[in-house]
Design a protein around this motif. Structure first.
Motif, PDB file in Angstrom:
ATOM      1  N   HIS A  94       0.833  -1.203   0.000  1.00  0.00           N
ATOM      2  CA  HIS A  94       0.000   0.000   0.000  1.00  0.00           C
ATOM      3  C   HIS A  94       0.870   1.256   0.000  1.00  0.00           C
ATOM      4  N   ALA A  95       1.914   1.249   0.811  1.00  0.00           N
ATOM      5  CA  ALA A  95       2.826   2.395   0.847  1.00  0.00           C
ATOM      6  C   ALA A  95       3.497   2.586  -0.509  1.00  0.00           C
ATOM      7  N   ALA A  96       3.911   1.474  -1.114  1.00  0.00           N
ATOM      8  CA  ALA A  96       4.567   1.544  -2.432  1.00  0.00           C
ATOM      9  C   ALA A  96       3.635   2.128  -3.484  1.00  0.00           C
ATOM     10  N   SER A  97       2.363   1.754  -3.413  1.00  0.00           N
ATOM     11  CA  SER A  97       1.389   2.275  -4.369  1.00  0.00           C
ATOM     12  C   SER A  97       1.293   3.794  -4.282  1.00  0.00           C
ATOM     13  N   HIS A  98       1.193   4.307  -3.074  1.00  0.00           N
ATOM     14  CA  HIS A  98       1.033   5.755  -2.900  1.00  0.00           C
ATOM     15  C   HIS A  98       2.332   6.512  -3.184  1.00  0.00           C
ATOM     16  N   ILE A  99       3.463   5.938  -2.813  1.00  0.00           N
ATOM     17  CA  ILE A  99       4.746   6.598  -3.101  1.00  0.00           C
ATOM     18  C   ILE A  99       4.973   6.640  -4.610  1.00  0.00           C
ATOM     19  N   GLY A 100       4.625   5.561  -5.294  1.00  0.00           N
ATOM     20  CA  GLY A 100       4.758   5.545  -6.747  1.00  0.00           C
ATOM     21  C   GLY A 100       3.902   6.605  -7.412  1.00  0.00           C
ATOM     22  N   LYS A 101       2.677   6.783  -6.908  1.00  0.00           N
ATOM     23  CA  LYS A 101       1.804   7.814  -7.467  1.00  0.00           C
ATOM     24  C   LYS A 101       2.359   9.213  -7.195  1.00  0.00           C
ATOM     25  N   ALA A 102       2.862   9.420  -5.991  1.00  0.00           N
ATOM     26  CA  ALA A 102       3.481  10.710  -5.674  1.00  0.00           C
ATOM     27  C   ALA A 102       4.683  10.964  -6.582  1.00  0.00           C
ATOM     28  N   GLN A 103       5.472   9.917  -6.815  1.00  0.00           N
ATOM     29  CA  GLN A 103       6.635  10.044  -7.689  1.00  0.00           C
ATOM     30  C   GLN A 103       6.216  10.427  -9.100  1.00  0.00           C
ATOM     31  N   GLY A 104       5.182   9.778  -9.619  1.00  0.00           N
ATOM     32  CA  GLY A 104       4.716  10.076 -10.968  1.00  0.00           C
ATOM     33  C   GLY A 104       4.222  11.504 -11.106  1.00  0.00           C
ATOM     34  N   ILE A 105       3.492  11.978 -10.108  1.00  0.00           N
ATOM     35  CA  ILE A 105       2.959  13.344 -10.144  1.00  0.00           C
ATOM     36  C   ILE A 105       4.097  14.357 -10.070  1.00  0.00           C
ATOM     37  N   VAL A 106       5.034  14.144  -9.154  1.00  0.00           N
ATOM     38  CA  VAL A 106       6.161  15.065  -9.014  1.00  0.00           C
ATOM     39  C   VAL A 106       7.010  15.070 -10.287  1.00  0.00           C
ATOM     40  N   THR A 107       7.221  13.911 -10.877  1.00  0.00           N
ATOM     41  CA  THR A 107       7.985  13.832 -12.123  1.00  0.00           C
ATOM     42  C   THR A 107       7.317  14.642 -13.221  1.00  0.00           C
ATOM     43  N   CYS A 108       5.996  14.555 -13.293  1.00  0.00           N
ATOM     44  CA  CYS A 108       5.240  15.329 -14.287  1.00  0.00           C
ATOM     45  C   CYS A 108       5.423  16.824 -14.053  1.00  0.00           C
ATOM     46  N   LEU A 109       5.374  17.244 -12.797  1.00  0.00           N
ATOM     47  CA  LEU A 109       5.568  18.659 -12.475  1.00  0.00           C
ATOM     48  C   LEU A 109       6.986  19.109 -12.814  1.00  0.00           C
ATOM     49  N   ARG A 110       7.957  18.323 -12.419  1.00  0.00           N
ATOM     50  CA  ARG A 110       9.354  18.704 -12.640  1.00  0.00           C
ATOM     51  C   ARG A 110       9.686  18.804 -14.124  1.00  0.00           C
ATOM     52  N   ALA A 111       9.023  18.002 -14.921  1.00  0.00           N
ATOM     53  CA  ALA A 111       9.309  17.979 -16.364  1.00  0.00           C
ATOM     54  C   ALA A 111       8.557  19.057 -17.134  1.00  0.00           C
ATOM     55  N   THR A 112       7.658  19.775 -16.475  1.00  0.00           N
ATOM     56  CA  THR A 112       6.829  20.760 -17.180  1.00  0.00           C
ATOM     57  C   THR A 112       7.647  21.824 -17.918  1.00  0.00           C
ATOM     58  N   PRO A 113       8.672  22.439 -17.305  1.00  0.00           N
ATOM     59  CA  PRO A 113       9.472  23.421 -18.058  1.00  0.00           C
ATOM     60  C   PRO A 113      10.158  22.806 -19.274  1.00  0.00           C
ATOM     61  N   TYR A 114      10.678  21.577 -19.121  1.00  0.00           N
ATOM     62  CA  TYR A 114      11.329  20.905 -20.246  1.00  0.00           C
ATOM     63  C   TYR A 114      10.333  20.621 -21.368  1.00  0.00           C
ATOM     64  N   HIS A 115       9.182  20.070 -20.998  1.00  0.00           N
ATOM     65  CA  HIS A 115       8.167  19.787 -22.017  1.00  0.00           C
ATOM     66  C   HIS A 115       7.688  21.070 -22.679  1.00  0.00           C
ATOM     67  N   GLY A 116       7.553  22.139 -21.877  1.00  0.00           N
ATOM     68  CA  GLY A 116       7.130  23.415 -22.446  1.00  0.00           C
ATOM     69  C   GLY A 116       8.105  23.933 -23.490  1.00  0.00           C
ATOM     70  N   SER A 117       9.404  23.689 -23.278  1.00  0.00           N
ATOM     71  CA  SER A 117      10.417  24.121 -24.254  1.00  0.00           C
ATOM     72  C   SER A 117      10.283  23.372 -25.566  1.00  0.00           C
ATOM     73  N   ARG A 118       9.577  22.244 -25.534  1.00  0.00           N
ATOM     74  CA  ARG A 118       9.326  21.446 -26.745  1.00  0.00           C
ATOM     75  C   ARG A 118       7.881  21.590 -27.227  1.00  0.00           C
ATOM     76  N   ARG A 119       7.237  22.639 -26.721  1.00  0.00           N
ATOM     77  CA  ARG A 119       5.856  22.952 -27.119  1.00  0.00           C
ATOM     78  C   ARG A 119       4.887  21.838 -26.748  1.00  0.00           C
ATOM     79  N   LYS A 120       5.088  21.254 -25.582  1.00  0.00           N
ATOM     80  CA  LYS A 120       4.201  20.192 -25.120  1.00  0.00           C
ATOM     81  C   LYS A 120       3.805  20.453 -23.674  1.00  0.00           C
ATOM     82  N   VAL A 121       2.571  20.063 -23.330  1.00  0.00           N
ATOM     83  CA  VAL A 121       2.080  20.183 -21.962  1.00  0.00           C
ATOM     84  C   VAL A 121       1.351  18.893 -21.602  1.00  0.00           C
ATOM     85  N   PHE A 122       1.718  18.297 -20.473  1.00  0.00           N
ATOM     86  CA  PHE A 122       1.114  17.026 -20.078  1.00  0.00           C
ATOM     87  C   PHE A 122       0.362  17.101 -18.755  1.00  0.00           C
TER      88      PHE A 122
END
Length: 333
Positions: free
Chosen positions: A202-230
């Motif tokens: 259960h802990a792994a499930s929630h940590i994995g989801k937190a990781q995925g969300i944070v990764t999406c946020l952290r990548a936003t400036p990079y994706h924006g430089s490529r004209r993409k938003v996720f």
């Protein structure tokens, strides 16, 4: 709910490092993440030279992580020695898949690479891995720990779907992606550690989801430089924010509210994972050390009032090795 001024609602974040006073970290701690002097491009590291036993294929995995997943590399170094190479193999496998989307110019090529890894997993479970460093190390890990094939296949399948470059329609789609990739990787890591426990899962499930969300946020400036938003469309629409707002690096209140809502969801998952702390076997804690980096990012984005493009968020946390060591020593996640 507006982002400005509401960061304090999250409560105190951080690891309480100041409680240690002026105690110096163990002498070898900083060496774990510092390259040794040597010829340019040699990639020789203290970790490899001081007990990791990394030579050949396992050395390849270690260096792949050090250059492409530095936070995962630091976390892996703090695993018990007998599990370290297997964890390096799993994380290197994840890196190989994660970098496909950004390293190919055509979807067809990406699909071919994913097909290679699908066949590789099949061959690994037939004791016939291809002569590729990550594949060989992954085969060793599978044999050593009897890893569940289903989790490896899930990671590949989800990464393959992600080649479409489609925006997440809602936060649930982003969480599902994170569950099938990041959480699956954690389930495999728990198997390496020999942990079979429902609370750890259960802990792994929630940590994995937190990781995925944070990764999406952290990548936003990079994706924006490529004209993409996720970023999830439902949250953007809720605040009347368009993709163009992110492409233009708009910093008004509504854009920050989008980031606040998404970051808050990651924070909720992190708190939920920690609610199982007393029930999770201590043996499982090394698998969850990545919570240190997640919490660090969420704290930083709070400090800049949820400005996703603030330069402060791009700065490397030089205290991360120390923070990870402290958390590992405290037997916490």
């Amino acid at each position: 709910m507006a982002a400005s001024g509401l960061g304090s609602a999250w409560g105190p974040l951080g690891l309480g490092i100041l409680a240690l006073g002026r105690r110096r970290p163990p002498r070898g701690l900083w060496a774990l993440s510092r390259p040794l002097p040597g010829p340019a491009g040699s990639g020789r590291s203290v970790a490899a030279a001081c007990g990791s036993g990394a030579t050949g294929t396992d050395r390849y995995c270690l260096e792949l992580l050090r250059t492409r997943d530095y936070e995962g590399y630091l976390c892996s170094l703090l695993f018990p020695a007998e599990f370290r190479n297997s964890v390096f193999a799993l994380r290197a496998f994840n890196v190989e898949l994660a970098q496909v989307r950004d390293s190919v110019s055509e979807k067809t090529i990406g699909l071919m690479r994913m097909q290679f890894w699908k066949k590789t997993v099949e061959d690994i479970y037939c004791d016939n891995p291809p002569h590729q460093p990550v594949a060989i190390e992954l085969w060793k890990a599978v044999k050593r720990h009897r890893l569940t094939k289903r989790w490896l296949v899930k990671i590949i399948d989800e990464r393959e779907k992600n080649l479409e470059d489609k925006t997440y329609r809602n936060i649930q789609e982003l969480e599902n992606y994170a569950e099938n990739t990041q959480s699956s990787l954690l389930y495999l890591t728990l198997e390496v550690l020999g942990v079979k426990d429902i609370h750890a899962d259960h802990a792994a499930s929630h940590i994995g989801k937190a990781q995925g969300i944070v990764t999406c946020l952290r990548a936003t400036p990079y994706h924006g430089s490529r004209r993409k938003v996720f970023l999830p469309m439902d949250i953007c629409m809720l605040h009347g924010v368009s993709q163009e707002d992110f492409l233009q690096k708009n910093q008004d209140k509504s854009v920050r509210n989008v980031i606040y809502d998404i970051a808050s969801q990651a924070h909720l998952h992190l708190n939920h994972a920690r609610s199982f702390h007393k029930s999770v076997p201590v043996k499982a804690f090394p698998a969850f050390l990545q919570t240190v980096a997640l919490e660090n990012y969420l704290k930083k984005i709070q400090q800049v009032d949820f400005d996703i493009f603030h330069p402060f968020l791009q700065q490397k946390n030089t205290l991360l090795p120390l923070s990870l060591y402290i958390q590992s020593w405290r037997k916490r996640y």
